[in-house]
Design a protein around this motif. Structure first.
Motif, PDB file in Angstrom:
ATOM      1  N   SER A  97     -32.180  28.611   8.987  1.00 13.75           N
ATOM      2  CA  SER A  97     -30.833  28.165   8.653  1.00 13.75           C
ATOM      3  C   SER A  97     -30.731  27.751   7.195  1.00 13.75           C
ATOM      4  CB  SER A  97     -30.385  27.003   9.548  1.00 13.75           C
ATOM      5  OG  SER A  97     -30.783  25.757   9.012  1.00 13.75           O
ATOM      6  N   PHE A  98     -29.493  27.574   6.747  1.00 10.25           N
ATOM      7  CA  PHE A  98     -29.213  27.164   5.369  1.00 10.25           C
ATOM      8  C   PHE A  98     -29.734  25.772   5.059  1.00 10.25           C
ATOM      9  CE2 PHE A  98     -25.860  25.086   7.663  1.00 10.25           C
ATOM     10  CZ  PHE A  98     -25.493  23.983   6.902  1.00 10.25           C
ATOM     11  N   LYS A  99     -30.055  24.981   6.073  1.00 10.45           N
ATOM     12  CA  LYS A  99     -30.501  23.612   5.861  1.00 10.45           C
ATOM     13  C   LYS A  99     -31.773  23.537   5.011  1.00 10.45           C
ATOM     14  CE  LYS A  99     -27.418  21.703   8.689  1.00 10.45           C
ATOM     15  NZ  LYS A  99     -26.382  20.732   8.293  1.00 10.45           N
ATOM     16  N   ASP A 100     -32.556  24.604   5.001  1.00  9.83           N
ATOM     17  CA  ASP A 100     -33.793  24.596   4.222  1.00  9.83           C
ATOM     18  C   ASP A 100     -33.528  24.442   2.730  1.00  9.83           C
ATOM     19  OD1 ASP A 100     -35.044  24.995   6.628  1.00  9.83           O
ATOM     20  OD2 ASP A 100     -35.454  27.126   6.310  1.00  9.83           O
ATOM     21  N   ARG A 101     -32.390  24.940   2.275  1.00  4.85           N
ATOM     22  CA  ARG A 101     -32.055  24.801   0.851  1.00  4.85           C
ATOM     23  C   ARG A 101     -31.919  23.322   0.470  1.00  4.85           C
ATOM     24  NH1 ARG A 101     -29.970  29.478  -1.753  1.00  4.85           N
ATOM     25  NH2 ARG A 101     -29.569  31.214  -0.346  1.00  4.85           N
ATOM     26  N   GLY A 102     -31.184  22.605   1.290  1.00  2.00           N
ATOM     27  CA  GLY A 102     -31.021  21.184   1.006  1.00  2.00           C
ATOM     28  C   GLY A 102     -32.294  20.402   1.214  1.00  2.00           C
ATOM     29  N   MET A 103     -33.079  20.821   2.205  1.00  6.97           N
ATOM     30  CA  MET A 103     -34.261  20.046   2.551  1.00  6.97           C
ATOM     31  C   MET A 103     -35.345  20.158   1.487  1.00  6.97           C
ATOM     32  SD  MET A 103     -34.313  17.939   4.941  1.00  6.97           S
ATOM     33  CE  MET A 103     -33.146  18.580   6.134  1.00  6.97           C
ATOM     34  N   THR A 104     -35.468  21.295   0.814  1.00  8.35           N
ATOM     35  CA  THR A 104     -36.492  21.396  -0.225  1.00  8.35           C
ATOM     36  C   THR A 104     -36.200  20.429  -1.367  1.00  8.35           C
ATOM     37  OG1 THR A 104     -37.756  22.901  -1.644  1.00  8.35           O
ATOM     38  CG2 THR A 104     -35.418  23.335  -1.472  1.00  8.35           C
ATOM     39  N   ILE A 105     -34.918  20.266  -1.715  1.00  6.29           N
ATOM     40  CA  ILE A 105     -34.553  19.323  -2.772  1.00  6.29           C
ATOM     41  C   ILE A 105     -34.659  17.886  -2.271  1.00  6.29           C
ATOM     42  CG2 ILE A 105     -32.771  18.622  -4.404  1.00  6.29           C
ATOM     43  CD1 ILE A 105     -33.912  21.417  -4.895  1.00  6.29           C
ATOM     44  N   GLY A 106     -34.142  17.628  -1.075  1.00  2.23           N
ATOM     45  CA  GLY A 106     -34.205  16.281  -0.523  1.00  2.23           C
ATOM     46  C   GLY A 106     -35.633  15.806  -0.331  1.00  2.23           C
ATOM     47  N   MET A 107     -36.507  16.685   0.157  1.00  2.91           N
ATOM     48  CA  MET A 107     -37.891  16.289   0.386  1.00  2.91           C
ATOM     49  C   MET A 107     -38.638  16.113  -0.934  1.00  2.91           C
ATOM     50  SD  MET A 107     -39.662  15.474   3.062  1.00  2.91           S
ATOM     51  CE  MET A 107     -38.798  16.333   4.370  1.00  2.91           C
ATOM     52  N   THR A 108     -38.315  16.941  -1.915  1.00  6.27           N
ATOM     53  CA  THR A 108     -38.916  16.766  -3.238  1.00  6.27           C
ATOM     54  C   THR A 108     -38.516  15.409  -3.814  1.00  6.27           C
ATOM     55  OG1 THR A 108     -38.943  19.151  -3.657  1.00  6.27           O
ATOM     56  CG2 THR A 108     -39.054  17.706  -5.583  1.00  6.27           C
ATOM     57  N   LYS A 109     -37.248  15.034  -3.652  1.00  4.97           N
ATOM     58  CA  LYS A 109     -36.793  13.718  -4.117  1.00  4.97           C
ATOM     59  C   LYS A 109     -37.507  12.605  -3.360  1.00  4.97           C
ATOM     60  CE  LYS A 109     -34.249  11.150  -6.751  1.00  4.97           C
ATOM     61  NZ  LYS A 109     -34.406  11.170  -8.225  1.00  4.97           N
ATOM     62  N   ALA A 110     -37.718  12.782  -2.067  1.00  4.06           N
ATOM     63  CA  ALA A 110     -38.432  11.783  -1.277  1.00  4.06           C
ATOM     64  C   ALA A 110     -39.837  11.558  -1.826  1.00  4.06           C
ATOM     65  CB  ALA A 110     -38.494  12.224   0.185  1.00  4.06           C
ATOM     66  N   MET A 111     -40.509  12.633  -2.204  1.00  2.03           N
ATOM     67  CA  MET A 111     -41.853  12.521  -2.771  1.00  2.03           C
ATOM     68  C   MET A 111     -41.811  11.818  -4.127  1.00  2.03           C
ATOM     69  SD  MET A 111     -43.831  13.765  -0.464  1.00  2.03           S
ATOM     70  CE  MET A 111     -45.395  14.170  -1.252  1.00  2.03           C
ATOM     71  N   MET A 112     -40.796  12.120  -4.925  1.00  2.00           N
ATOM     72  CA  MET A 112     -40.650  11.471  -6.228  1.00  2.00           C
ATOM     73  C   MET A 112     -40.401   9.972  -6.077  1.00  2.00           C
ATOM     74  SD  MET A 112     -38.306  14.378  -8.119  1.00  2.00           S
ATOM     75  CE  MET A 112     -37.984  13.361  -9.568  1.00  2.00           C
ATOM     76  N   LEU A 113     -39.702   9.574  -5.010  1.00  4.27           N
ATOM     77  CA  LEU A 113     -39.415   8.168  -4.761  1.00  4.27           C
ATOM     78  C   LEU A 113     -40.572   7.437  -4.087  1.00  4.27           C
ATOM     79  CD1 LEU A 113     -35.731   8.582  -3.483  1.00  4.27           C
ATOM     80  CD2 LEU A 113     -36.437   7.542  -5.656  1.00  4.27           C
ATOM     81  N   GLY A 114     -41.548   8.186  -3.580  1.00 10.36           N
ATOM     82  CA  GLY A 114     -42.720   7.578  -2.971  1.00 10.36           C
ATOM     83  C   GLY A 114     -42.512   7.043  -1.571  1.00 10.36           C
ATOM     84  N   VAL A 115     -41.545   7.596  -0.828  1.00  8.59           N
ATOM     85  CA  VAL A 115     -41.312   7.127   0.532  1.00  8.59           C
ATOM     86  C   VAL A 115     -42.367   7.702   1.475  1.00  8.59           C
ATOM     87  CG1 VAL A 115     -38.847   6.963   0.077  1.00  8.59           C
ATOM     88  CG2 VAL A 115     -39.745   9.018   1.152  1.00  8.59           C
ATOM     89  N   ASP A 116     -42.545   7.072   2.637  1.00  8.28           N
ATOM     90  CA  ASP A 116     -43.541   7.573   3.588  1.00  8.28           C
ATOM     91  C   ASP A 116     -42.931   8.077   4.891  1.00  8.28           C
ATOM     92  OD1 ASP A 116     -42.813   5.217   4.849  1.00  8.28           O
ATOM     93  OD2 ASP A 116     -44.710   4.195   4.461  1.00  8.28           O
ATOM     94  N   THR A 117     -41.628   7.791   5.124  1.00  8.40           N
ATOM     95  CA  THR A 117     -40.956   8.202   6.359  1.00  8.40           C
ATOM     96  C   THR A 117     -39.585   8.761   6.031  1.00  8.40           C
ATOM     97  OG1 THR A 117     -42.087   6.442   7.591  1.00  8.40           O
ATOM     98  CG2 THR A 117     -40.176   7.471   8.641  1.00  8.40           C
ATOM     99  N   VAL A 118     -39.246   9.891   6.641  1.00  8.85           N
ATOM    100  CA  VAL A 118     -37.931  10.504   6.464  1.00  8.85           C
ATOM    101  C   VAL A 118     -37.276  10.644   7.832  1.00  8.85           C
ATOM    102  CG1 VAL A 118     -38.468  11.729   4.330  1.00  8.85           C
ATOM    103  CG2 VAL A 118     -38.958  12.817   6.525  1.00  8.85           C
ATOM    104  N   GLY A 119     -35.949  10.710   7.832  1.00 14.92           N
ATOM    105  CA  GLY A 119     -35.256  10.823   9.106  1.00 14.92           C
ATOM    106  C   GLY A 119     -33.897  11.462   8.973  1.00 14.92           C
TER     107      GLY A 119
END
Length: 398
Positions: A97-119
């Protein structure tokens, strides 16, 4: 920088924030495209070819090689409708699905912010995508799904990729409210489309459509609308390329909703920016079964600013369009995706789409995301002995 779409209040882009503290509205990342279009040529055909236009560090990307999806000209169906028709096949992304486009950016931002849990809360596709990208990033993942309201293929994906899945006794909007509260209490990083970085990935659909057409705009882009992030994201991408001088015109953004879940179409009919939620949304198109879309203000602005439209279709029209696209052009999509085709067909019949228009339909998810609906739409196989004469007799009767 992050900016409120309503009052213009600005925030730093390293701040974890989901709504404007001043007025409570939704936010967006501010990006100015400041490179020539030749920058993108000769690169691998995926989302990250546009890395200069994305508000994250591409060197820290969490990616499954998303984007670069097929752009199919549909000559037979287009001829039947009297238009020049293309379909952007987002079901070809890694999790379907198209959701992968948003998730690659969102997850990259999560890594940059240093979070350990996503939801996330989800009607299915977001949870499937989040689970896969969280596994890729090595982060803990929790998803809330409305009990009994998620297609089997999507539920299986989320669980198989290791997400902690909670079936919420309520609809999507109630599940999102609970997940958002956890995020505001900083127990996890929320990756629904209320997160402004999610939509930064989805805007690349707009980039690719323009690029696929040789740096020209179509007359119209038609797509299904649920939580309303995608239509606003695509419009954001289109306007960024237009403002950069990459093309002269912009398309009319046309959003299609199911009759049982149509708060944005209702607002459009009333010519207002005020969206009234649908309390108990219901449609066979589970991916757009949402009564209170969080990105409604962005979506309505995209429709109005582009001189576009919003329309509704019935479940019957959705299922008919799903089969029509598959059997006419060989493109298999889940029901929500077929809403774009059903809506386009209805708009043509009503005279709201002009003959000869160049139209791009975005089909957002793969056929096998909802296998039960696909199976129910088919007849049983013809059972016959392995006898060539009997087989020929049956075939020649048809």
């Amino acid at each position: 920088m992050i900016r409120c779409v309503s009052c213009g209040e600005e925030y730093e882009d390293d701040e974890v924030i989901y709504n404007c503290r001043k007025c409570g509205s939704v936010l967006e990342a501010v990006v100015e495209v400041d490179v020539p279009k030749s920058t993108f040529e000769g690169r691998r055909d995926n989302l990250w070819k546009y890395k200069e236009c994305l508000p994250v560090d591409a060197d820290k990307r969490v990616s499954l090689d998303e984007g670069g999806t097929p752009f199919c000209r549909c000559e037979k169906l287009g001829k039947e409708l009297g238009i020049d028709l293309y379909v952007k096949v987002e079901g070809s992304n890694p999790t379907g699905s198209f959701k992968d486009r948003g998730m690659t950016i969102g997850m990259t931002k999560a890594m940059m912010l240093g979070v350990d849990t996503v939801g996330c809360a989800s009607t299915g596709n977001t949870s499937a995508s989040l689970a896969a990208y969280a596994a890729r990033a090595g982060l803990r993942c929790a998803v809330f799904l409305p009990v009994g309201k998620v297609a089997l293929g999507k539920l299986a994906q989320a669980m198989f990729h290791g997400a902690e899945v909670f079936s919420i006794n309520g609809n999507f909007d109630e599940a999102l409210e609970a997940m958002t509260q956890l995020a505001r209490e900083k127990h996890l990083y929320l990756l629904n489309s209320i997160n402004p970085f999610r939509l930064e990935g989805q805007k690349t659909i707009g980039y690719e459509i323009v690029h696929d057409l040789g740096w020209e705009s179509p007359d119209r882009i038609v797509l299904p609308v649920g939580n309303a992030g995608n239509i606003s994201a695509i419009w954001k991408g289109i306007t960024e390329f237009h403002n950069a001088g990459f093309m002269d015109d912009v398309p009319m953004m046309t959003g299609i909703q199911a009759e049982g879940a149509c708060p944005i179409a209702n607002a459009f009919r009333d010519k207002t920016m005020e969206m009234t939620p649908v309390e108990n949304p219901e449609t066979i198109a589970t991916a757009i079964r949402i009564g209170a879309p969080v990105s409604a203000v962005k979506a309505l602005r995209a429709i109005y600013d582009s001189n576009g439209l919003a329309e509704t279709v019935t479940d019957e029209e959705i299922l008919d369009a799903q089969k029509l696209l598959a059997r006419t052009e060989g493109v298999g999509v889940e029901p929500a995706s077929a809403a774009s085709i059903a809506g386009l067909k209805k708009l043509v019949e009503q005279g709201d789409v002009d003959k000869g228009e160049r139209v791009v339909c975005v089909v957002t998810g793969h056929l096998l995301k909802d296998p039960n609906t696909a199976i129910d739409a088919c007849v049983d196989p013809v059972q016959v002995d392995a006898d060539i004469d009997k087989i020929k007799e049956i075939l020649l009767k048809k």
